[in-house]
Design an enzyme around this catalytic site. Structure first.
Site, PDB file in Angstrom:
ATOM      1  N   ALA A 167       0.852  -1.195   0.000  1.00  0.00           N
ATOM      2  CA  ALA A 167       0.000   0.000   0.000  1.00  0.00           C
ATOM      3  C   ALA A 167       0.883   1.239   0.000  1.00  0.00           C
ATOM      4  CB  ALA A 167      -0.898   0.001   1.230  1.00  0.00           C
ATOM      5  N   ASN A 168       0.318   2.404   0.232  1.00  0.00           N
ATOM      6  CA  ASN A 168       1.098   3.644   0.360  1.00  0.00           C
ATOM      7  C   ASN A 168       0.397   4.559   1.351  1.00  0.00           C
ATOM      8  OD1 ASN A 168      -0.807   5.439  -1.153  1.00  0.00           O
ATOM      9  ND2 ASN A 168      -0.370   3.921  -2.735  1.00  0.00           N
ATOM     10  N   ARG A 169       0.935   5.748   1.530  1.00  0.00           N
ATOM     11  CA  ARG A 169       0.478   6.608   2.631  1.00  0.00           C
ATOM     12  C   ARG A 169      -0.717   7.506   2.286  1.00  0.00           C
ATOM     13  NH1 ARG A 169       4.623   6.329   6.379  1.00  0.00           N
ATOM     14  NH2 ARG A 169       6.616   5.688   5.499  1.00  0.00           N
ATOM     15  N   SER A 170      -1.354   7.299   1.150  1.00  0.00           N
ATOM     16  CA  SER A 170      -2.497   8.181   0.808  1.00  0.00           C
ATOM     17  C   SER A 170      -3.671   7.942   1.762  1.00  0.00           C
ATOM     18  CB  SER A 170      -2.931   7.916  -0.630  1.00  0.00           C
ATOM     19  OG  SER A 170      -4.141   8.578  -0.897  1.00  0.00           O
TER      20      SER A 170
ATOM     21  N   ALA B  24      -3.480   7.502  -5.220  1.00  0.00           N
ATOM     22  CA  ALA B  24      -2.114   6.984  -5.319  1.00  0.00           C
ATOM     23  C   ALA B  24      -2.244   5.487  -5.644  1.00  0.00           C
ATOM     24  CB  ALA B  24      -1.375   7.217  -4.014  1.00  0.00           C
TER      25      ALA B  24
END
Ligand code: PMT
Length: 264
Positions: free
Chosen positions: A65-68, A132
């Site tokens: 995943a990512n930090r969005s 993102a």
């Protein structure tokens, strides 16, 4: 009289559901909208927006995943709704409460986001993509939880996810397309490269190394670019205000396009 919808969550009865008193954010934003004259200049537009990250499964319990947080996309959706657009919001996994009154489609993976976006693309007049989206996903997600193999290093084989904006550009029929770029270096060069490669009308470039800008925060700062170069350098401000600014810029361009068509 302006009334707000109840929120979802745990209630005094001990049950979980709709019925919570709204939190400060929607109350403040309702008060501000009541005190501000907001134009209904998106009345004839259908605005398709993506928000949040995507999750790409490694096994049934782990994912990439990512930090969005989804906040930028939510702010855009709410701003467009206030300006009377019909809004479709495709949202990856976030902890945010879906904005009331907006057609929200929850998705998990890049592929699901692509399918949802394609489903609503034809009737959209404006597409804005702050999501993102993962660029890579595990090639073969394991069906059962991967077991730790002592202290041995482990490698994951990744394959590319579909590029949603690039695939939309091939089917474009007049939609005004806006991408986002979150960068840690070479902001303008990277954003310009993405703008051209993805066939966009405009890109909003986020320098995510700036304090208060980019992932997770309630504020953002960005440079808006088109194929001719920098359109506007937007200083640090609440994402809610930046969303309004971005819609102002798009509105001017839509009006210009219409005028040009009319003249031709
Ligand atoms: O959600 P928040 O916490 O509020 O944070 C907001 C944000 C920082 C995520 C947002 O403002 C932002 O900058 N989004 C872009 C994230 C990014 O890094 O995009 P990208 O450079 O990977 O992709 C460029 C564009 O192509 C984006 O519009 C993206 O949605 C799109 N894309 C990317 C990959 C993919 N497979 N398909 C796509 O269409």
């Amino acid at each position: 009289v302006e009334s707000l919808d109840p929120e979802f969550g745990s209630r005094a009865s001990g049950h979980i559901g709709w019925g919570r008193f709204p939190s400060e954010e929607p109350i403040m934003s309702a008060i501000i909208s009541l005190l501000t004259i907001i134009p209904s200049d998106y009345r004839n537009e259908v605005v398709l927006i993506t928000a949040g990250p995507t999750h790409e499964a490694i096994d049934p319990v782990r994912y990439i995943a990512n930090r969005s947080s989804g906040k930028m996309g939510y702010a855009l959706a709410q701003a467009a709704q206030k300006r009377k657009a019909k809004v479709v919001l495709v949202i990856g996994p976030t902890s945010l409460t879906p904005p009331p009154g907006i057609h929200t489609i929850p998705v998990t993976t890049a592929e699901e986001m692509r399918d949802a976006v394609h489903k609503h693309f034809e009737r959209a007049t404006v597409v804005i993509m702050p999501a993102a989206v993962a660029d890579y996903r595990p090639d073969q997600p394991a069906e059962t939880k991967l077991k730790k193999q002592g202290q041995e290093p482990m490698s994951l084989k990744l394959s590319s996810t579909p590029d949603i904006l690039t695939s939309l550009a091939l089917q474009k029929s007049g939609q005004f397309m806006v991408g986002f770029a979150a960068e840690t270096d070479n902001l303008i060069e990277e954003a310009t490269r993405k703008l051209k490669a993805k066939g966009l009308d405009m890109i909003v470039a986020n320098d995510v190394t700036k304090p208060g800008a980019g992932f997770g925060s309630d504020t953002n700062a960005a440079v808006v670019l088109d194929t001719h170069g920098i359109v506007e350098d937007i200083p640090l401000m609440p994402k809610r205000d930046m969303a309004m600014k971005i819609l102002d810029i798009i509105r001017l361009r839509l009006d210009h396009q219409k005028q040009t068509l009319h003249t031709v």
